[in-house]
Design a protein around this motif. Sequence first.
Motif, PDB file in Angstrom:
ATOM      1  N   UNK A  24       0.817  -1.212   0.000  1.00 32.29           N
ATOM      2  CA  UNK A  24       0.000   0.000   0.000  1.00 32.29           C
ATOM      3  C   UNK A  24       0.850   1.261   0.000  1.00 32.29           C
ATOM      4  N   UNK A  25       2.014   1.222   0.629  1.00 38.51           N
ATOM      5  CA  UNK A  25       2.876   2.400   0.708  1.00 38.51           C
ATOM      6  C   UNK A  25       3.490   2.753  -0.641  1.00 38.51           C
ATOM      7  N   UNK A  26       3.555   1.808  -1.563  1.00 38.33           N
ATOM      8  CA  UNK A  26       4.184   2.052  -2.847  1.00 38.33           C
ATOM      9  C   UNK A  26       3.241   2.521  -3.933  1.00 38.33           C
ATOM     10  N   UNK A  27       2.034   2.916  -3.571  1.00 44.03           N
ATOM     11  CA  UNK A  27       1.052   3.337  -4.576  1.00 44.03           C
ATOM     12  C   UNK A  27       0.042   4.292  -3.955  1.00 44.03           C
ATOM     13  N   UNK A  28      -0.690   5.043  -4.766  1.00 45.64           N
ATOM     14  CA  UNK A  28      -1.724   5.937  -4.229  1.00 45.64           C
ATOM     15  C   UNK A  28      -2.974   5.146  -3.855  1.00 45.64           C
ATOM     16  N   UNK A  29      -2.894   4.419  -2.755  1.00 44.36           N
ATOM     17  CA  UNK A  29      -3.931   3.458  -2.386  1.00 44.36           C
ATOM     18  C   UNK A  29      -5.283   4.112  -2.169  1.00 44.36           C
ATOM     19  N   UNK A  30      -5.341   5.156  -1.354  1.00 51.05           N
ATOM     20  CA  UNK A  30      -6.636   5.757  -1.031  1.00 51.05           C
ATOM     21  C   UNK A  30      -7.254   6.446  -2.235  1.00 51.05           C
ATOM     22  N   UNK A  31      -6.441   7.026  -3.091  1.00 47.88           N
ATOM     23  CA  UNK A  31      -6.970   7.649  -4.294  1.00 47.88           C
ATOM     24  C   UNK A  31      -7.606   6.631  -5.228  1.00 47.88           C
ATOM     25  N   UNK A  32      -6.896   5.535  -5.480  1.00 49.67           N
ATOM     26  CA  UNK A  32      -7.442   4.491  -6.339  1.00 49.67           C
ATOM     27  C   UNK A  32      -8.667   3.829  -5.744  1.00 49.67           C
ATOM     28  N   UNK A  33      -8.638   3.629  -4.429  1.00 49.57           N
ATOM     29  CA  UNK A  33      -9.783   2.993  -3.774  1.00 49.57           C
ATOM     30  C   UNK A  33     -11.017   3.887  -3.824  1.00 49.57           C
ATOM     31  N   UNK A  34     -10.851   5.171  -3.553  1.00 50.61           N
ATOM     32  CA  UNK A  34     -11.998   6.080  -3.600  1.00 50.61           C
ATOM     33  C   UNK A  34     -12.550   6.216  -5.017  1.00 50.61           C
ATOM     34  N   UNK A  35     -11.685   6.246  -6.010  1.00 51.05           N
ATOM     35  CA  UNK A  35     -12.153   6.327  -7.396  1.00 51.05           C
ATOM     36  C   UNK A  35     -12.915   5.070  -7.788  1.00 51.05           C
ATOM     37  N   UNK A  36     -12.406   3.908  -7.399  1.00 50.89           N
ATOM     38  CA  UNK A  36     -13.105   2.657  -7.696  1.00 50.89           C
ATOM     39  C   UNK A  36     -14.434   2.569  -6.939  1.00 50.89           C
ATOM     40  N   UNK A  37     -14.461   3.018  -5.686  1.00 55.98           N
ATOM     41  CA  UNK A  37     -15.717   3.019  -4.924  1.00 55.98           C
ATOM     42  C   UNK A  37     -16.730   3.981  -5.520  1.00 55.98           C
ATOM     43  N   UNK A  38     -16.264   5.123  -6.020  1.00 54.37           N
ATOM     44  CA  UNK A  38     -17.154   6.065  -6.679  1.00 54.37           C
ATOM     45  C   UNK A  38     -17.780   5.460  -7.921  1.00 54.37           C
ATOM     46  N   UNK A  55     -24.554  11.787 -11.005  1.00 55.10           N
ATOM     47  CA  UNK A  55     -23.299  11.246 -10.475  1.00 55.10           C
ATOM     48  C   UNK A  55     -23.516  10.344  -9.284  1.00 55.10           C
ATOM     49  N   UNK A  56     -24.530   9.508  -9.340  1.00 55.71           N
ATOM     50  CA  UNK A  56     -24.808   8.623  -8.204  1.00 55.71           C
ATOM     51  C   UNK A  56     -25.274   9.411  -7.009  1.00 55.71           C
ATOM     52  N   UNK A  57     -26.169  10.374  -7.265  1.00 59.08           N
ATOM     53  CA  UNK A  57     -26.696  11.262  -6.229  1.00 59.08           C
ATOM     54  C   UNK A  57     -25.574  11.997  -5.514  1.00 59.08           C
ATOM     55  N   UNK A  58     -24.607  12.472  -6.271  1.00 57.60           N
ATOM     56  CA  UNK A  58     -23.447  13.264  -5.851  1.00 57.60           C
ATOM     57  C   UNK A  58     -22.430  12.475  -5.028  1.00 57.60           C
ATOM     58  N   UNK A  59     -22.793  11.337  -4.490  1.00 58.64           N
ATOM     59  CA  UNK A  59     -21.846  10.584  -3.657  1.00 58.64           C
ATOM     60  C   UNK A  59     -20.749   9.979  -4.519  1.00 58.64           C
ATOM     61  N   UNK A  60     -21.120   9.300  -5.587  1.00 62.20           N
ATOM     62  CA  UNK A  60     -20.131   8.706  -6.484  1.00 62.20           C
ATOM     63  C   UNK A  60     -19.282   9.749  -7.164  1.00 62.20           C
ATOM     64  N   UNK A  61     -19.900  10.861  -7.531  1.00 69.25           N
ATOM     65  CA  UNK A  61     -19.167  11.956  -8.159  1.00 69.25           C
ATOM     66  C   UNK A  61     -18.108  12.502  -7.204  1.00 69.25           C
ATOM     67  N   UNK A  62     -18.480  12.761  -5.966  1.00 67.25           N
ATOM     68  CA  UNK A  62     -17.526  13.302  -4.988  1.00 67.25           C
ATOM     69  C   UNK A  62     -16.431  12.299  -4.656  1.00 67.25           C
ATOM     70  N   UNK A  63     -16.792  11.022  -4.534  1.00 70.54           N
ATOM     71  CA  UNK A  63     -15.776   9.996  -4.279  1.00 70.54           C
ATOM     72  C   UNK A  63     -14.788   9.915  -5.440  1.00 70.54           C
ATOM     73  N   UNK A  64     -15.304   9.971  -6.673  1.00 70.99           N
ATOM     74  CA  UNK A  64     -14.437   9.892  -7.840  1.00 70.99           C
ATOM     75  C   UNK A  64     -13.509  11.081  -7.970  1.00 70.99           C
ATOM     76  N   UNK A  65     -14.037  12.272  -7.774  1.00 75.49           N
ATOM     77  CA  UNK A  65     -13.200  13.473  -7.885  1.00 75.49           C
ATOM     78  C   UNK A  65     -12.156  13.511  -6.769  1.00 75.49           C
ATOM     79  N   UNK A  66     -12.561  13.171  -5.550  1.00 74.94           N
ATOM     80  CA  UNK A  66     -11.614  13.155  -4.428  1.00 74.94           C
ATOM     81  C   UNK A  66     -10.524  12.112  -4.638  1.00 74.94           C
ATOM     82  N   UNK A  67     -10.913  10.919  -5.061  1.00 77.21           N
ATOM     83  CA  UNK A  67      -9.925   9.873  -5.313  1.00 77.21           C
ATOM     84  C   UNK A  67      -8.964  10.234  -6.423  1.00 77.21           C
ATOM     85  N   UNK A  68      -9.487  10.843  -7.489  1.00 71.66           N
ATOM     86  CA  UNK A  68      -8.620  11.253  -8.594  1.00 71.66           C
ATOM     87  C   UNK A  68      -7.632  12.326  -8.155  1.00 71.66           C
TER      88      UNK A  68
END
Length: 143
Positions: A17-31, A98-111
């Motif tokens: 996890x330390x060798x990659x942008x884990x939280x960004x990728x996870x939030x984008x995938x969850x979005x 955008x998934x009632x803004x939740x998916x949109x916000x998760x995707x933008x934040x993760x990106x």
Amino acid sequence: MSRGPREGVRPAFRQWRAGRPFWGGLLLALGGAEVLLTLKASLDVILHVGMQGVAGYLLPVVMLLCGVLILFNPTQRLFYSVIGVLVSLATWMTSNLGGFFIGLLLGVTGSCLAFGWLPDQEPRVSRRQRRKQARAASHASAA
């Protein structure tokens, strides 16, 4: 059978996890997953079908794919995060706001997290450690 302090699944996962942008990728995938799940909502809940339904399903799949690719190919994180933020913003018009803004916000934040991640950054020094170092330096100069 006792394991050493550095053996096992948890430390290996932390190192991966330390060798990659884990939280960004996870939030984008969850979005992307959240936007896909809101497309399956009943007709009473759906606000906007959008562009014959094709773009409504295509854009969240691209979000999900970009999130997974950020996790498993971190060298190309800049490209995937730019595509991810553009697609996340496009889901506002094509996929139930955008998934009632939740998916949109998760995707933008993760990106944004994936775009701003630096691979070879020094670990941050905590405030407590900085204070200890300052006290030690002041005591050394006073002596």
